[in-house]
Scaffold this active site. Structure first.
Site, PDB file in Angstrom:
ATOM      1  N   SER A 122       1.064   7.834  -2.319  1.00 12.97           N
ATOM      2  CA  SER A 122       2.318   7.286  -2.790  1.00 12.97           C
ATOM      3  C   SER A 122       2.094   5.855  -3.268  1.00 12.97           C
ATOM      4  O   SER A 122       1.273   5.644  -4.175  1.00 12.97           O
ATOM      5  CB  SER A 122       3.360   7.388  -1.672  1.00 12.97           C
ATOM      6  OG  SER A 122       4.652   7.413  -2.177  1.00 12.97           O
ATOM      7  N   GLU A 137       6.702  17.844  -5.024  1.00 14.58           N
ATOM      8  CA  GLU A 137       6.878  16.403  -4.792  1.00 14.58           C
ATOM      9  C   GLU A 137       8.348  15.988  -4.691  1.00 14.58           C
ATOM     10  O   GLU A 137       8.774  15.359  -3.732  1.00 14.58           O
ATOM     11  CB  GLU A 137       6.225  15.606  -5.932  1.00 14.58           C
ATOM     12  CG  GLU A 137       4.720  15.609  -5.963  1.00 14.58           C
ATOM     13  CD  GLU A 137       4.089  14.594  -5.007  1.00 14.58           C
ATOM     14  OE1 GLU A 137       4.846  13.907  -4.283  1.00 14.58           O
ATOM     15  OE2 GLU A 137       2.861  14.501  -4.989  1.00 14.58           O
ATOM     16  N   HIS A 166       6.904  15.692  -1.205  1.00 11.74           N
ATOM     17  CA  HIS A 166       6.123  14.458  -1.198  1.00 11.74           C
ATOM     18  C   HIS A 166       5.679  14.104   0.215  1.00 11.74           C
ATOM     19  O   HIS A 166       6.467  14.162   1.161  1.00 11.74           O
ATOM     20  CB  HIS A 166       6.989  13.341  -1.777  1.00 11.74           C
ATOM     21  CG  HIS A 166       6.283  12.028  -1.953  1.00 11.74           C
ATOM     22  ND1 HIS A 166       5.188  11.877  -2.754  1.00 11.74           N
ATOM     23  CD2 HIS A 166       6.535  10.800  -1.437  1.00 11.74           C
ATOM     24  CE1 HIS A 166       4.788  10.615  -2.730  1.00 11.74           C
ATOM     25  NE2 HIS A 166       5.588   9.943  -1.933  1.00 11.74           N
TER      26      HIS A 166
END
Length: 531
Positions: free
Chosen positions: A213, A325, A434
């Site tokens: 990330s 995601e 995610h």
């Protein structure tokens, strides 16, 4: 709106705070290590030795707020390295506590219990939208023990303390760009590794940076940063496309001036000194978000431009994302707030996001093909149009692998829809959203233990990641083959998925995510501006 919004990158907030006290040093203890700055004493556990809360730079407080990291003051007596140092100042996130501490430049080291010499070193750069997170959240004992590697998890300054840019701050530090203090901290931690890796059994000539990330964005930044050259030898970017642009000097400094004016510090001649008088809490909670700044020595070019110009560290790369995601962000924006995505809202968001191409998008992604409108919207924005998207990742792989001097690129997609999730969202099938790969590398990162099959997949991931750290190639005996990524080779992305026999398969994710379609309407290729 997905194209215009800020990067939404997973964050989890602060841990313990406080200084590290001195303790006595029994000679010859396995929990004692002498660093270049002074001796430390950690703990020896069943499979690993762990040293927590080691300072790697001076506390960035007072006049050192918004200055490049300075050397830590050496010490003679052993420091207690059994507890984490403070998490950097940040708001609460995902139900974890806020922190309003500036003295936070600490790192943690995890080694195999049996020790060793010249082990690969892996430096984890945590995520959190450059606003939240801490190195100590990530329990690296299984990674270190199974992979026979040394793992380092540093903090770095966050929010306004790490990423505030103003002309007056830039003028104070000739030779650096304001707004990159967090990146400078990361590079200070990497220099600490060069000085101290050998003391923990690691090889300073074999360092892998990896992150997810915002940590993946940090990998892209350091990959293309001249001031990080030579500090690492391999890199793994998880859930961030290196085809994405970041903040320009002009954008970042204009935003900084607006923030300073709101704090009553409008005069360029005194703004820096004025802002240093403002309380940590007020600055932290007023931060609108920000990113590393392009235009200074740390980052002279946007990452995609640096890749295109062949101005990046030529090191082997692993790059990848998760299959679902954006279910995290669609879920948090709508379902978690009791405002489920309706058919009308799905169409509205697609039209806002894709403009004149919206009719073609709606035809390619009909609601009838998905169980709910939320899953339909999540699929659209997971496939293309933002820095977490699959087609955007493919653009990043292509940029890295198509150089005059190509580097090895190994591409993956994490697709285990049974994985523990960072947040449970009622009414939404979270899937492989995610950050769901993180519990497979770091023990219990979301507080939920893995099942037996999940542990098997975790072991396989750790084996791939640490084989790569050792040699620059994730392939090793006993693992399914993982070919280098070739943009024209079709099914060459390694998919990690318990729904597959053996847990892995090779997939043509470009076809699965309709990337030819997205390219035809201008949403499949980088560069991407900040969201």
């Amino acid at each position: 709106m997905w194209r215009r919004r800020l990067l939404v990158l997973l964050g989890v907030a602060g841990l313990l705070s406080g200084a590290v006290p001195a303790i006595a040093d029994p000679v010859g203890r396995p929990d004692a290590v002498r660093t270049a700055e002074g001796p430390v004493r950690g703990v020896v556990e069943r499979d690993a030795r762990v040293f927590r809360g080691i300072p790697f730079a001076a506390p960035p407080v007072g006049e050192l707020r918004w200055r490049p990291p300075q050397p830590v003051r050496p010490w003679r007596e052993p420091l207690d390295a059994t507890e984490p140092g403070a998490a950097c100042a940040q708001p609460s996130d995902f139900g974890l506590p806020e922190s309003f501490v500036e003295d936070c430049l600490y790192l943690n080291v995890t080694t195999p219990r049996r020790g060793g010499r010249n082990l690969p070193v892996m430096v984890w750069l945590h995520g959190g939208s450059f606003t939240t997170g801490a190195g100590a959240i990530y329990d690296a004992r299984a990674l270190a023990a199974r992979g026979d590697v040394v793992v380092v998890t540093p903090n770095y300054r966050l929010g306004p303390f790490g990423f505030l840019a103003m002309p007056s701050l830039t003028a104070e530090s000739p030779g650096s760009q304001s707004g990159n203090y967090g990146i400078q901290d990361q590079q200070a931690a990497l220099r600490w590794v060069q000085r101290n890796a050998a003391a923990f059994g690691g090889d300073p000539r074999n360092v892998t940076i990896f992150g997810g990330s915002a940590g993946g964005a940090s990998v892209c930044v350091n990959l293309t940063s001249p001031t990080a050259a030579g500090l690492f030898h391999r890199a793994i970017a998880q859930s961030f496309s290196c085809a994405s642009e970041l903040a320009s000097k002009q954008q970042a400094e204009a935003a900084g001036v607006r923030l300073a004016t709101g704090f009553g510090c409008p005069d360029p001649a005194t703004a820096a000194a004025c802002m240093r008088t403002k309380p940590v809490r007020e600055l932290t909670l007023s931060w609108p978000g920000g990113f590393p700044v392009v235009g200074g020595p740390e980052l002279p070019l946007h990452p995609p431009e640096a890749l295109r110009r062949d101005r990046f560290s030529h090191v082997p790369l692993i790059m990848g994302n998760t299959r679902d995601e954006m279910r995290l962000y669609v879920g948090l924006e709508f379902e978690a707030r009791g405002n489920p995505v309706t058919p009308q809202l799905f169409e509205q968001r697609v039209r806002e996001t894709f403009g004149g191409a919206a009719d073609r998008v709606l035809a390619r992604y009909p609601l009838s093909a998905y169980p709910t409108p939320a899953i339909a919207l999540s699929t659209v924005v997971t496939d293309a149009g933002n820095t977490l998207a699959t087609c955007d990742h493919l653009a990043g792989y292509r940029l890295a692998s198509a150089r005059p001097r190509p580097v090895p690129v190994y591409a993956y997609q994490f697709a285990d829809r049974t994985a523990p999730v960072p947040v449970e969202i009622p009414g939404l099938d979270e899937g492989a959203m995610h950050a769901t790969e993180l519990p497979y590398l770091f023990t219990g990162v979301f507080g939920e233990p893995l099942t037996g099959p999940q542990r098997d997949l975790s072991n396989r991931m750790i084996d791939y990641w640490t084989a790569f750290a050792r040699t620059g190639d994730p392939n090793r005996a006993g693992l399914p083959a993982w070919p280098e990524h070739r943009p024209d080779a079709g099914a060459n992305v390694l998919t990690l998925d318990l729904a597959t026999s053996g847990g892995t398969r090779l997939t043509d994710v470009a076809r699965a995510s309709n990337c030819a379609f997205w390219n035809s309407i201008g949403f499949g290729d980088g560069p991407r501006e900040p969201r």
